[in-house]
Write a protein that holds these residues in place. Structure first.
Motif, mmCIF file in Angstrom:
data_model
loop_
_atom_site.group_PDB
_atom_site.id
_atom_site.type_symbol
_atom_site.label_atom_id
_atom_site.label_comp_id
_atom_site.label_asym_id
_atom_site.label_seq_id
_atom_site.Cartn_x
_atom_site.Cartn_y
_atom_site.Cartn_z
ATOM 1 N N GLU A 1 -10.596 -31.796 20.485
ATOM 2 C CA GLU A 1 -10.480 -31.090 19.200
ATOM 3 C C GLU A 1 -10.273 -29.811 19.179
ATOM 4 O O GLU A 1 -9.769 -28.836 18.296
ATOM 5 N N GLY B 1 -11.401 -26.906 8.994
ATOM 6 C CA GLY B 1 -10.636 -26.578 10.065
ATOM 7 C C GLY B 1 -9.544 -25.667 9.532
ATOM 8 O O GLY B 1 -8.140 -25.727 9.459
ATOM 9 N N ASP C 1 -14.163 -23.609 11.425
ATOM 10 C CA ASP C 1 -13.133 -23.990 12.677
ATOM 11 C C ASP C 1 -14.020 -24.094 13.823
ATOM 12 O O ASP C 1 -14.873 -23.380 14.237
ATOM 13 N N VAL D 1 -6.440 -28.286 5.472
ATOM 14 C CA VAL D 1 -5.102 -28.314 5.778
ATOM 15 C C VAL D 1 -4.708 -28.814 7.149
ATOM 16 O O VAL D 1 -4.908 -28.064 8.128
ATOM 17 N N ASP D 2 -4.095 -30.137 7.493
ATOM 18 C CA ASP D 2 -3.468 -30.439 8.837
ATOM 19 C C ASP D 2 -4.485 -30.617 9.973
ATOM 20 O O ASP D 2 -4.218 -30.321 11.075
ATOM 21 N N ALA D 3 -5.852 -30.643 9.530
ATOM 22 C CA ALA D 3 -7.027 -30.691 10.525
ATOM 23 C C ALA D 3 -7.510 -31.840 10.787
ATOM 24 O O ALA D 3 -8.029 -32.303 11.774
ATOM 25 N N PHE E 1 -1.078 -22.454 10.586
ATOM 26 C CA PHE E 1 -0.862 -23.122 11.932
ATOM 27 C C PHE E 1 -0.780 -24.585 11.671
ATOM 28 O O PHE E 1 -1.618 -25.414 11.758
ATOM 29 N N SER F 1 -17.786 -27.421 13.063
ATOM 30 C CA SER F 1 -16.994 -28.576 12.997
ATOM 31 C C SER F 1 -16.968 -29.451 11.589
ATOM 32 O O SER F 1 -18.060 -29.298 10.656
ATOM 33 N N PHE F 2 -16.094 -30.032 11.458
ATOM 34 C CA PHE F 2 -16.096 -30.944 10.293
ATOM 35 C C PHE F 2 -17.141 -31.896 10.182
ATOM 36 O O PHE F 2 -17.618 -32.080 8.838
ATOM 37 N N GLU F 3 -17.719 -32.396 11.188
ATOM 38 C CA GLU F 3 -18.802 -33.156 11.185
ATOM 39 C C GLU F 3 -20.278 -32.515 10.955
ATOM 40 O O GLU F 3 -21.316 -33.051 10.550
HETATM 41 C C1 LIG Z 1 -3.200 -27.644 12.914
HETATM 42 S S1 LIG Z 1 -4.461 -26.578 12.734
HETATM 43 C C2 LIG Z 1 -4.554 -26.154 11.028
HETATM 44 C C3 LIG Z 1 -5.116 -24.862 10.976
HETATM 45 C C4 LIG Z 1 -5.079 -24.364 9.437
HETATM 46 N N1 LIG Z 1 -5.747 -25.355 8.490
HETATM 47 C C5 LIG Z 1 -3.678 -24.073 8.882
HETATM 48 O O1 LIG Z 1 -3.191 -24.958 8.122
HETATM 49 O O2 LIG Z 1 -3.369 -23.154 9.273
HETATM 50 C C6 LIG Z 1 -5.692 -27.717 12.948
HETATM 51 C C7 LIG Z 1 -7.205 -26.902 13.023
HETATM 52 O O3 LIG Z 1 -8.327 -27.870 12.997
HETATM 53 C C8 LIG Z 1 -9.377 -27.338 13.949
HETATM 54 N N2 LIG Z 1 -10.107 -28.662 14.186
HETATM 55 C C9 LIG Z 1 -10.028 -29.370 15.021
HETATM 56 N N3 LIG Z 1 -10.955 -30.328 15.270
HETATM 57 C C10 LIG Z 1 -12.050 -29.637 14.207
HETATM 58 C C11 LIG Z 1 -13.273 -30.276 13.896
HETATM 59 N N4 LIG Z 1 -13.851 -31.337 14.215
HETATM 60 N N5 LIG Z 1 -13.857 -29.409 13.020
HETATM 61 C C12 LIG Z 1 -13.201 -28.231 12.574
HETATM 62 N N6 LIG Z 1 -11.983 -27.917 12.719
HETATM 63 C C13 LIG Z 1 -11.380 -28.595 13.905
HETATM 64 C C14 LIG Z 1 -8.524 -26.657 14.927
HETATM 65 O O4 LIG Z 1 -9.352 -25.940 15.839
HETATM 66 C C15 LIG Z 1 -7.486 -26.066 14.378
HETATM 67 O O5 LIG Z 1 -7.646 -24.846 13.928
#
Ligand SMILES: C[S@@+](CC[C@H](N)C(=O)[O-])C[C@H]1O[C@@H](n2cnc3c(N)ncnc32)[C@H](O)[C@@H]1O
Length: 253
Positions: free
Chosen positions: A12, A74, A96, A140-142, A47, A123-125
């Motif tokens: 992740e 995220g 994040d 967004v996209d996370a 991102f 984390s999300f969890e």
């Molecule tokens: C594609 S990026 C999107 C970042 C931001 N939302 C944006 O649109 O600019 C996905 C993000 O999810 C985070 N991520 C991945 N697994 C995660 C988790 N379990 N909990 C929180 N964040 C997480 C990554 O570190 C990353 O910053």
């Protein structure tokens, strides 16, 4: 590697180096500009694949939350959450797993027109946010990167006020039914829609990445460039059957 509150998979945080080096690359920025045109929210420094249209839709679906708290899970470097919080007139708590992204988000927040911001590693969890402390949660996209989605949805339920909205974008393979996961976690699904023109844009970004491998490695370093190139190679073939969706749900009760 960054280990946060609770546990999350090593995978992740695989974008840690990209998050650190992304905007050292003028080439990457231009690839996004060319693929998105005027729908590219450059001021949000995203991102992922969020557009101005998506950000406006997230704000519209978050509900009437002015003066209260929005969480962005995220959050990456914080830009998308700050844009939505500014539009809605809320405070913002961003979370994040990547510490370098959270550090950048704090710097960005200092210059943003949002009253009260807090960016933390988590984390999300296991967000570290207080129970029922958020009027709305966005992401967004996370979510596609999160292995334990039931645990993530349970955590969102915990931090939301009763009646609060959860609005997110993610990719949805055929085997994954976000609607039933949400319903199991105590949500009523309000909106589940494909985001406009996502496939054309995402394929254009991947074409740009694969066509500029050398420039990306020079500007971002080998590790960050290799992560992007691997995603562009591996993901193209599954996109046609993995729509990018925007979902809005309301916590029952
Ligand atoms: C594609 S990026 C999107 C970042 C931001 N939302 C944006 O649109 O600019 C996905 C993000 O999810 C985070 N991520 C991945 N697994 C995660 C988790 N379990 N909990 C929180 N964040 C997480 C990554 O570190 C990353 O910053």
């Amino acid at each position: 590697m960054t280990w946060a509150i609770g546990e999350f998979s090593q995978e992740e945080d695989r974008y840690a180096e990209v998050l650190r080096r992304q905007w050292g690359s003028d080439t990457l920025r231009q690839i996004y500009r060319d693929a998105y045109g005027t729908d590219y929210p450059e001021e949000a420094d995203p991102f992922g694949f969020v557009t101005r249209t998506d950000l406006a839709r997230i704000a519209e679906l978050a509900g009437p939350v002015r003066g209260r708290r929005l969480a962005d899970l995220g959050c990456g470097r914080g830009g998308p959450g700050l844009e939505v919080a500014r539009a809605l007139g809320t405070s913002l708590a961003g979370v994040d797993v990547v510490e370098a992204a959270v550090t950048e988000a704090r710097t960005r927040a200092a210059a943003a027109d949002v009253a009260d911001t807090r960016f933390t590693v988590g984390s999300f969890e296991a967000t570290g946010l207080e129970t029922r402390s958020c009027a709305a949660v966005m992401s967004v996209d996370a979510l596609w990167m999160v292995w334990d989605k039931p645990a993530a949805f349970a955590e969102v339920t915990r931090i939301l006020e009763p009646g609060g909205r959860f609005v997110f974008t993610t990719w949805e393979p055929a085997y994954l039914d976000h609607r039933s996961l949400l319903s199991d976690a105590g949500f009523e699904v309000l909106v589940h829609e494909e985001t406009p023109a996502w496939l054309r844009r995402q394929l254009a970004v991947y074409r740009g990445i694969l066509g500029h491998r050398r420039e990306l490695a020079d500007e971002m370093g080998q590790t960050a460039a290799a992560t992007l190139i691997a995603e562009a190679r591996e993901t193209r073939s599954v996109l046609a059957t993995t729509p990018r969706v925007l979902v809005a749900a309301r916590k029952s009760g």
